[in-house]
Write an enzyme that holds these catalytic residues in place. Sequence first.
Site, PDB file in Angstrom:
ATOM      1  CE  LYS A   1      -3.356  -3.032   0.772  1.00 53.93           C
ATOM      2  NZ  LYS A   1      -3.658  -3.187  -0.510  1.00 53.93           N
TER       3      LYS A   1
ATOM      4  CB  CYS B   1       1.726 -10.279  17.838  1.00 52.65           C
ATOM      5  SG  CYS B   1       1.117  -9.340  16.373  1.00 52.65           S
TER       6      CYS B   1
ATOM      7  CG  HIS C   1      -0.972  -6.533  13.513  1.00 51.94           C
ATOM      8  ND1 HIS C   1       0.541  -6.312  14.071  1.00 51.94           N
ATOM      9  CD2 HIS C   1      -0.681  -6.401  12.451  1.00 51.94           C
ATOM     10  CE1 HIS C   1       1.267  -6.361  13.293  1.00 51.94           C
ATOM     11  NE2 HIS C   1       0.725  -6.386  12.198  1.00 51.94           N
TER      12      HIS C   1
ATOM     13  CB  CYS D   1       4.453  -7.700  15.793  1.00 49.44           C
ATOM     14  SG  CYS D   1       3.405  -6.534  15.854  1.00 49.44           S
TER      15      CYS D   1
ATOM     16  CE  LYS E   1       2.180   1.137  10.408  1.00 48.48           C
ATOM     17  NZ  LYS E   1       2.166  -0.652  10.442  1.00 48.48           N
TER      18      LYS E   1
ATOM     19  CG  HIS F   1       4.381  -1.466   2.109  1.00 48.51           C
ATOM     20  ND1 HIS F   1       2.825  -1.837   1.925  1.00 48.51           N
ATOM     21  CD2 HIS F   1       4.830  -1.813   3.185  1.00 48.51           C
ATOM     22  CE1 HIS F   1       2.798  -2.626   2.914  1.00 48.51           C
ATOM     23  NE2 HIS F   1       3.697  -2.602   3.732  1.00 48.51           N
TER      24      HIS F   1
ATOM     25  CG  HIS G   1      -0.352  -0.046   2.505  1.00 48.22           C
ATOM     26  ND1 HIS G   1       0.391   0.801   2.964  1.00 48.22           N
ATOM     27  CD2 HIS G   1      -0.459  -1.009   3.502  1.00 48.22           C
ATOM     28  CE1 HIS G   1       0.900   0.582   4.175  1.00 48.22           C
ATOM     29  NE2 HIS G   1       0.166  -0.642   4.631  1.00 48.22           N
TER      30      HIS G   1
ATOM     31  CB  CYS H   1      -0.853  -7.169  18.701  1.00 48.17           C
ATOM     32  SG  CYS H   1       0.206  -6.314  17.938  1.00 48.17           S
TER      33      CYS H   1
END
Length: 520
Positions: A308, A130, A158, A133, A305, A24, A21, A155
Amino acid sequence: MSAGASFYITTPIFYVNDVPHIGHAYTEVAADLLARWHRQAGEDAWLLTGTDEHGQKILRTATANGVTPKEWADRLVETAWKPLLKTVDIKNDDFIRTTDERHEVNAQKFLQHLYDAGHIYTGEYEGFYCVGCEEYKQPSDLIEGTGEFIGQQVCAIHSLPVELLHEKNYFFRMSTFAERLLALYEDDPDFVQPAAARNEVISFVKQGLSDLSISRSSFDWGIKVPWDDSHVVYVWFDALLNYITAAGYGQDDEKFSRLWPATHIVGKDILRFHAVIWPAMLMAAGLPVPRRVFGHGWLLVGGEKMSKSKLTGIAPSQITDTFGSDAFRYYFMRAISFGQDGSFSWEDLSARYQSELANGFGNLASRVIAMVVRYCDGEIPVTTAFTDADAAIRATEIRVTDAAGEAISRLAIHEAIASVWELVDELNGYITIQEPWGLAKDPADRDRLDAVLFTAVRGLGTLAVLLSPVVPEACAKLWSALGGEGLVTDQRIDRAWEWTGGTHVSPLEALFPRIEATVG
Ligand code: ME8
């Protein structure tokens, strides 16, 4: 070339569980811009990017899709991650995959070396893991779940439940490096940047470091531990090594000593891995630590943040299909202070495209070139009779070249672009005040017209040189319209105002065409 004389810069290697996305792409563009800048400053710049393909996260995604993890990784690399580089115009020198043989073999050499030197031992660990992560979490890293995860600890990054793991693993004696790490942060204040990130890392290490579990035995998608093939290497330990295996560690000493150490550009989510674990690993191996580690901020969507897994991801091509790769690069590098979080909005992107790229820079270029075509038959006037106004433009060219270079040396990309934009704005003001179209009406003003167009052409060429790392496509077009010699990328950026060109301009299509369709 002496040891580490090059400017070696890296992006994180990205997980191939999903497609990229704009977060990146943001890191890719920042690292690419810096690499292009240093290349144009005459340095031996080397940009590395790549993909992180081992571990449970990739294994689970592949299994869920009914293919082997290697098949999944191959598919994602070819259809998504390599194409991303084209989408945002990245000029990387290398692309490493953690499934490359050069990586696997030399990562094993590194591990064996640490084992032989006594930095690794067998132990047991129980903790919350996690998979998103790929990291064991401390209780303080967890928050109360919401929605379907209510009543569970999830987490904080996430928002997904963690898993309680109990494993017999190999451990890296990371705790023994705490003092040396603190001395590193103290002695080299630029090692971790920006300053807020550095402070956070220092207080983390000051609390004391635990040893690090560096192997897993409950699945086998990874690099085998060289002395015990019932274990695979922990995915982060494996991934961090890409920065040296791609640079020739273990097999090409000449290349390795030329490139290493590197400047690492990462998102702040993974700063600790790069600023704590990675230098400790290198210290254990007796290798130089990175030159610096810069943790940039997050792109936010709706205050969160972009990710995806939270369905807030925007594909880079959604932006480039309409605005082009140059606009993508310019917008994110200009609008967000590098190191801070930034909110993305279509409105802001459209507004900056129109006012800064199309009206500010693009129009300036088209107008000046069109006037040289119209009033001088395309021949760039040569003159020596300058006024103070002309000299002021010349002085600005030199000033912004120096200021931008200085900002880049601090990785303050947004400041560098803002400095260059002072020249865009001054040149626009200069044209408005000098009114070359008025001068063209009276043959008595011919010398003055020549001086104005000469000055404007010189200024435009300087802009093409300075902005080439930011908006490479537009600058290449502008450069050839100005009759510039060779490629604009071969012009020294640290002396941009000295650019050498031809005698004639050629017509220039709009650098940033008007965008009609509504987007978003
Ligand atoms: O962490 N804003 O890979 P990853 C800005 N494989 N940048 C963002 C972002 C956002 N919202 N979301 C992601 C990994 N990024 C490991 C790295 S390196 C040895 C191993 C960018 O695919 C940013 O650079 O999860 C972040 O650090 C990285 O993507 C995480 O990519």
